[in-house]
Design an enzyme around this catalytic site. Structure first.
Site, PDB file in Angstrom:
ATOM      1  N   ASP A   1      66.878  20.066  25.708  1.00  0.00           N
ATOM      2  CA  ASP A   1      67.221  18.635  25.298  1.00  0.00           C
ATOM      3  C   ASP A   1      65.966  18.286  24.437  1.00  0.00           C
ATOM      4  O   ASP A   1      65.651  17.033  24.126  1.00  0.00           O
ATOM      5  CB  ASP A   1      67.145  17.467  26.601  1.00  0.00           C
ATOM      6  CG  ASP A   1      67.607  16.026  25.923  1.00  0.00           C
ATOM      7  OD1 ASP A   1      68.042  16.028  25.232  1.00  0.00           O
ATOM      8  OD2 ASP A   1      67.121  15.206  26.842  1.00  0.00           O
TER       9      ASP A   1
ATOM     10  N   CYS B   1      70.591   3.780  32.038  1.00  0.00           N
ATOM     11  CA  CYS B   1      71.870   3.267  32.710  1.00  0.00           C
ATOM     12  C   CYS B   1      72.760   4.281  33.450  1.00  0.00           C
ATOM     13  O   CYS B   1      72.889   5.347  32.829  1.00  0.00           O
ATOM     14  CB  CYS B   1      72.747   2.292  31.772  1.00  0.00           C
ATOM     15  SG  CYS B   1      74.237   1.531  32.671  1.00  0.00           S
TER      16      CYS B   1
END
Length: 390
Positions: free
Chosen positions: A150, A257
């Site tokens: 990532d 979230c």
């Protein structure tokens, strides 16, 4: 890095592929798969997503052009990608109790423990070294590996999908029947012509729970997320002011979230992580918003040392907390704390503090509205569906 010229025996390569998967599990990866480097089918989709501006301020998404879909350009000579999955769902995650209490801060559960980047990269490096040992024992040259987690222009999810680790859900995350989506991904680029794995069939069917439960409507179409509306983007990637129209929709979410994952039926069987580094640290275990607002920068840096949260910096941290306090029930203690912070805050944070104070004032003049149906449905889904220890 160059393509090897050794005449590899297909049977030996098949044996090595099986060994690689075993070594990966010994290193803590829940599953390992292998795929080729052809992501040409992803290029039109990536270009359309960029053309729509869905990447927002994430300019790095467009900076390298189509290199993201071409691993052999990122690391010349690459023939295969070894994709690995590591589960991160922590025990005692407290999803329902945390989201239902607007005075507490909600932090995405991937970020409550140690930053995963270094951990996964080190494990992938060890896997590459183990492969080289096997090659050396067989009198072959090394595999010229390069690990990624990532942090480079590479399309992780499509590669992991090709490697058979899961399918792409409508929220654009990778889903696995046995692991849901609570996992990190990492890749090891190598120059060995290993046999590849078979991709899994899509398993979402007609379910659109993630789309209908997204607080900000960021999933604009199946498999397509407009990052500019995504709470993870707004609280982590966005450097400036959070759009006023979206602030009330953030609720108490101050870092990321998880809503689209929380309502996903596939996640009901997700295992808890075996990595204690991913367990939630005590200061981040359902913390009170006012407690976090009182942190100075030195405290923030100390409490988030080694955490992914540190990357947003103290200013964004305060900005996000201010919005959450504006969304909290009317409280004299909150008003007093917001006013105190105004004297110390940067202009970016001060603007959000003033907004929060205005929200608090409005709530004092009007009765607090009942919990929305969407939030209530989300909480019920969490309590019903997640592993008991989570």
């Amino acid at each position: 890095m160059t393509t090897p010229v050794e005449p590899f025996d297909p049977l030996w390569l098949s044996h090595l592929a099986r060994e690689i998967k075993t070594w990966g599990q010994q290193l803590g990866f829940a599953k390992v798969g292998i795929c080729d480097v052809d992501l040409s089918a992803e290029e039109p989709r990536l270009q359309q997503w960029l053309d729509n501006g869905y990447h927002g301020e994430m300019h790095y998404m467009a900076q390298h052009g189509m290199m993201r879909a071409r691993p052999n350009e990122l690391h010349p000579g690459t023939l295969r990608v070894i994709a690995a999955r590591m589960d991160y769902l922590p025990p005692a995650a407290g999803f329902a109790s945390n989201l239902s209490d607007p005075n507490k801060a909600y932090i995405s559960r991937y970020a409550g423990g140690r930053d995963y980047h270094k951990l996964l990269r080190n494990r992938l490096k060890k896997l590459g070294e183990r492969i080289n040992q096997a090659l050396e024992q067989a009198s072959f040259s090394d595999c010229g590996f390069r690990p990624f987690v990532d942090s480079a222009p590479i399309l992780e999810r499509p590669l992991a999908e090709k490697a058979g680790l899961g399918w792409t859900g409508k929220h654009s995350l990778l889903l696995s029947q046995e692991a849901g989506s609570w996992f990190f991904l990492g890749e090891l680029l190598i120059n060995l012509p290993l046999p590849v794995d078979i991709p899994l069939a899509e398993g979402c069917g007609q379910c659109v729970a993630c789309m209908t439960s997204c607080p900000t409507g960021a999933i604009v179409a199946p498999y397509t997320v407009d990052a500019r509306r995504c709470i993870s983007y707004l609280t982590i990637e966005l450097s400036g002011a959070i759009p006023e129209a979206l602030r009330p929709l953030l609720g108490n979410r101050i870092y990321g979230c998880d809503d689209c994952q929380l309502v996903c039926p596939v996640n009901r069987q997700a295992p808890l992580t075996q990595e204690t580094d991913f367990h939630i640290r005590q200061p981040l275990q359902q913390p009170e918003l006012l407690t976090l607002l009182a942190w100075d920068e030195a405290t923030f840096l100390k409490q988030t040392e080694g955490s992914a949260i540190r990357r947003i910096g103290f200013e964004r941290w305060q900005r996000n907390i201010a919005v959450a306090l504006g969304n909290a029930p009317a409280s004299e203690a909150i008003v007093k704390a917001l006013q105190q912070q105004l004297t110390l805050a940067s202009e970016l944070v001060a603007e959000h503090l003033r907004w929060a104070l205005a929200q608090q004032q409005q709530k004092r003049q009007q009765p607090e509205a009942a919990t929305t149906r969407k939030t209530a449905r989300l909480i019920r889904g969490i309590r019903k569906g997640l592993p008991r220890d989570a």
